[in-house]
Design an enzyme around this catalytic site. Structure first.
Site, PDB file in Angstrom:
ATOM      1  CG  ASP A  66      -5.738 113.652  18.868  1.00 58.70           C
ATOM      2  OD1 ASP A  66      -5.319 113.057  17.749  1.00 58.70           O
ATOM      3  OD2 ASP A  66      -4.867 113.655  20.149  1.00 58.70           O
ATOM      4  CE1 TYR A  87       1.160  99.470  17.739  1.00 55.85           C
ATOM      5  CE2 TYR A  87       2.241  97.782  16.227  1.00 55.85           C
ATOM      6  CZ  TYR A  87       1.309  98.937  16.666  1.00 55.85           C
ATOM      7  OH  TYR A  87       0.957  99.607  15.384  1.00 55.85           O
TER       8      TYR A  87
END
Length: 270
Positions: free
Chosen positions: A40, A154
């Site tokens: 992350d 998206y």
């Protein structure tokens, strides 16, 4: 937390693993007995999950930076000596925007994260996955197949993820590496909550998202995690598939015309 043996002795990398769907996937693999590398770019939430879950290691990594991805793979191999599964989960859903409100630069940045990040990590992981006859799991989206209002960039990136999964599955079959994807529908995550908060009526938006499923509720990150462990550990004859984790949201008919669309009901003979 009790751990099972479904994926014991295996090493899994999960990108975007610090929260939401990614954290659900991390938890599911830990429960299956795997060693999990949490990737992350948010160090605070990644470290917090590492402290919470035994059997995990956090490595700071931005998947849009190839040097970060190379370091992620090399450090994973240095620590564990193998790699069995890569879960490409890192991604982002921008706030709703009409096509004229989008920009080429914003589209490009989203492609870098949602599509090219998957490509880069997978390419660099393949030499190690071929040794273990491992597998790749890409997190796509239901809307990549059915579309979504105010989400052209998206939807385009997720449709490309699903298509790329099938192409990679063909190329890697000769090495025994399986490549599959999961397309979640409405999964209740911090990102879903954040996007709902931006709407004119967040409560109504959440209700609309809830009613979109025939099952009458949204999914949880754990539901996607369970699907990922299944694909990695038991679905040995599955490659190139798009596993829908949607609560049936794609089924049946529903109201589709958006406000402002000219509506022409049929003329009923008198």
């Amino acid at each position: 937390m009790a751990t099972g043996t479904r994926y014991a002795g295996k090493v899994v990398v999960v990108t975007g693993g610090g929260r939401g769907i990614g954290a659900g996937i991390v938890r599911a693999f830990v429960q299956s007995g795997a060693q999990v590398v949490i990737c992350d770019k948010d160090e605070s939430r990644g470290r917090a999950l590492e402290q919470e879950l035994a059997g995990t290691v956090f490595l700071l990594c931005d998947v849009t930076r190839e040097e970060d991805v190379r370091a992620l793979i090399s450090e994973t191999i240095r620590r564990f000596g193998r790699l069995d599964c890569v879960v490409n989960n890192a991604g982002y859903h921008p706030p709703p925007q009409w096509p004229e409100e989008t920009s080429a630069q914003g589209f490009r940045q989203l492609l870098e994260l949602n599509l090219l990040g998957i490509y880069t990590l997978t390419k660099l992981a393949l030499p190690h996955l071929r040794k273990t006859k491992g597998n790749v799991i890409n997190i796509s989206s239901l809307v990549g197949a059915i579309g979504q209002v105010q989400a052209v960039p998206y939807v385009a990136t997720k449709g490309a993820v699903t298509a790329m999964t099938k192409a990679l599955a063909l190329d890697e079959s000769q090495y025994g590496v399986r490549v599959n994807c999961i397309s979640p529908g409405n999964i209740w995550t911090p990102l879903w909550e954040e996007l709902a908060a931006l709407s004119p009526d967040p409560t109504a938006t959440v209700l609309q998202g809830t009613l979109a499923q025939p099952l009458g509720h949204m999914g949880q990150p754990a539901d996607v995690g369970a699907a990922a462990v299944f694909l990695a550990s038991e679905a040995n004859f599955c490659t190139g598939i798009d596993l829908l984790v949607t609560g049936g949201a794609e089924l049946g008919f529903g109201r589709k015309a958006i406000p402002g669309t000219p509506v022409e009901p049929p003329i009923i003979p008198s």
